[in-house]
Design an enzyme around this catalytic site. Sequence first.
Site, PDB file in Angstrom:
ATOM      1  N   HIS A  23      78.646  22.215  80.543  1.00  0.00           N
ATOM      2  CA  HIS A  23      79.850  21.936  81.344  1.00  0.00           C
ATOM      3  C   HIS A  23      79.516  20.888  82.396  1.00  0.00           C
ATOM      4  CE1 HIS A  23      82.016  26.065  80.597  1.00  0.00           C
ATOM      5  NE2 HIS A  23      82.268  25.195  79.642  1.00  0.00           N
ATOM      6  N   HIS A  79      88.788  27.563  69.139  1.00  0.00           N
ATOM      7  CA  HIS A  79      88.817  27.111  70.542  1.00  0.00           C
ATOM      8  C   HIS A  79      88.549  25.613  70.542  1.00  0.00           C
ATOM      9  CE1 HIS A  79      87.953  26.837  74.741  1.00  0.00           C
ATOM     10  NE2 HIS A  79      86.664  27.111  74.711  1.00  0.00           N
ATOM     11  N   GLU A  81      87.619  23.575  72.932  1.00  0.00           N
ATOM     12  CA  GLU A  81      86.663  22.935  73.842  1.00  0.00           C
ATOM     13  C   GLU A  81      85.638  22.155  73.012  1.00  0.00           C
ATOM     14  OE1 GLU A  81      85.099  25.500  76.919  1.00  0.00           O
ATOM     15  OE2 GLU A  81      84.485  23.775  78.136  1.00  0.00           O
ATOM     16  N   ASP A  83      82.574  21.616  72.774  1.00  0.00           N
ATOM     17  CA  ASP A  83      81.330  22.136  72.189  1.00  0.00           C
ATOM     18  C   ASP A  83      81.582  22.821  70.843  1.00  0.00           C
ATOM     19  OD1 ASP A  83      82.660  23.896  73.968  1.00  0.00           O
ATOM     20  OD2 ASP A  83      80.929  25.226  74.053  1.00  0.00           O
ATOM     21  N   HIS A 145      88.266  31.761  77.087  1.00  0.00           N
ATOM     22  CA  HIS A 145      88.567  31.465  78.471  1.00  0.00           C
ATOM     23  C   HIS A 145      89.494  30.277  78.659  1.00  0.00           C
ATOM     24  CE1 HIS A 145      85.489  28.049  78.910  1.00  0.00           C
ATOM     25  NE2 HIS A 145      85.524  28.362  77.654  1.00  0.00           N
ATOM     26  N   ASP A 164      83.694  32.011  72.220  1.00  0.00           N
ATOM     27  CA  ASP A 164      82.860  32.156  73.426  1.00  0.00           C
ATOM     28  C   ASP A 164      82.648  33.628  73.821  1.00  0.00           C
ATOM     29  OD1 ASP A 164      82.391  29.426  73.940  1.00  0.00           O
ATOM     30  OD2 ASP A 164      84.278  29.210  75.016  1.00  0.00           O
ATOM     31  N   TYR A 192      76.437  34.605  81.476  1.00  0.00           N
ATOM     32  CA  TYR A 192      77.593  33.970  80.818  1.00  0.00           C
ATOM     33  C   TYR A 192      78.883  34.627  81.305  1.00  0.00           C
ATOM     34  CZ  TYR A 192      80.071  31.663  76.980  1.00  0.00           C
ATOM     35  OH  TYR A 192      80.913  30.867  76.244  1.00  0.00           O
ATOM     36  N   HIS A 225      78.191  30.964  70.651  1.00  0.00           N
ATOM     37  CA  HIS A 225      76.925  30.622  71.316  1.00  0.00           C
ATOM     38  C   HIS A 225      75.974  31.813  71.212  1.00  0.00           C
ATOM     39  CE1 HIS A 225      78.636  27.073  73.274  1.00  0.00           C
ATOM     40  NE2 HIS A 225      79.610  27.802  73.753  1.00  0.00           N
TER      41      HIS A 225
HETATM   42 FE1  FEO Z   1      84.723  27.322  75.934  1.00  0.00          FE
HETATM   43 FE2  FEO Z   1      81.765  27.252  74.277  1.00  0.00          FE
HETATM   44  O1  FEO Z   1      83.374  26.565  74.897  1.00  0.00           O
END
Ligand code: FEO
Length: 400
Positions: A23, A79, A81, A83, A145, A164, A192, A225
């Site tokens: 991030h 998601h 995002e 990543d 999130h 996530d 996390y 992750h």
């Molecule tokens: Fe909310 Fe691992 O991205």
Amino acid sequence: MEKKLTDTVTWVGKTDWELVRFHGDEYSTHRGTSYNAYLVRDQKTVLVDTIWQPFDKEFVRSLRQVVDLHQIDAIVCNHAEIDHSGSLCELMREIPDTPIYCTSNGVKILKGHYHQNWHFVPVKTGDALDIGDQKLIFIEAPMLHWPDTMFTYLTGDNILFSNDGFGQHYASEMLYNDCVDQGELFAEAIKYYANILTPFSRQVTKKINDILALNLPVDMICPSHGIIWRDKPAQIIETYLKWAADYQENQITLVYDSMWGSTGTMAKAIARGIQQVDPETTVKLCNVARTDKNDIITEMFKSKAILVGSATINNGLLFSISGILEMMRGLKFKNKKAAAFGSYGWSGEAVKQISGLLSSAGFSVVNEGIRELWVPDESVEATCEAYGKAFAQSVRETET
Ligand code: FEO
């Protein structure tokens, strides 16, 4: 690299041993991370998520070794995002007509990121994709999130792809929770949660209870992750329910920064006072300028009370203290006591300012704090010890 999880599911992600910041600079990754993507092969072949953009070419090259890309019937984007969606452009260049299943918010966010009119298929909770003997069932999980987040459940293998949720920034060549050091695993899982999911704890509780009410068997939880929960996967669900319930341990944490050591001396004296009243309480001191900010947030997450200290500079706070207070505001901690302390030379505004910021961040500020002029001598240290005793006493009284 591919790693087979079941006859149907193969891990096709990337383990990133070298990542130290995530991030941007917002999250430290002491143990690296992984970007997990999964290939589900039944009569249809479905890719669940991709990986971060810097590795997009490597991802597509590796995926091609596992499957003919043109045999991929659908992509699930749990998601948007970057990543997890960051390899889509590289992949969609090869298979541009492949449908992408995501929430309607996911469509908006993917378009906002990549400016492409791919074949999006918006899905809602309960929608299913029939892939042969098994089905993929979609479960929206907004604000876990991001607004677009969803989980995907694979029937038959009973796998929850949770993106996530239940993840950890934890690189390992071992895929599963029973194959790694448990201390490391849970340290990364709580870090996390503390740093990313704390503001969304109410949604965490509700979503978990919604899923439990569906009575779906869960043999494996595959996050995006870190390691996969295959040994007693319910353990991380139960742990999340505890963390989401305004979690605290018997811990008090002092976070401070000091210019010439006086505020540091006060911190140590206050800590001695707390320990005299509550020898069973874990007391931790963190110099904010010298301690990783995300580790400090994790310590705060575990604490029942915190004390924040800063010297006064230019009628205000030290830079590091302003930064950590801003993180605390955004994380919306609940059910925590707090107070402020600090040394000063002439104007001495810091303690009052910290108290105000703690209060507006949702902490229960137990008193007006303590400020001391110039360098503490023995009598001032004794005053700080007494303050620590009184603070511990007031925290204890509100516990009973
Ligand atoms: Fe909310 Fe691992 O991205």
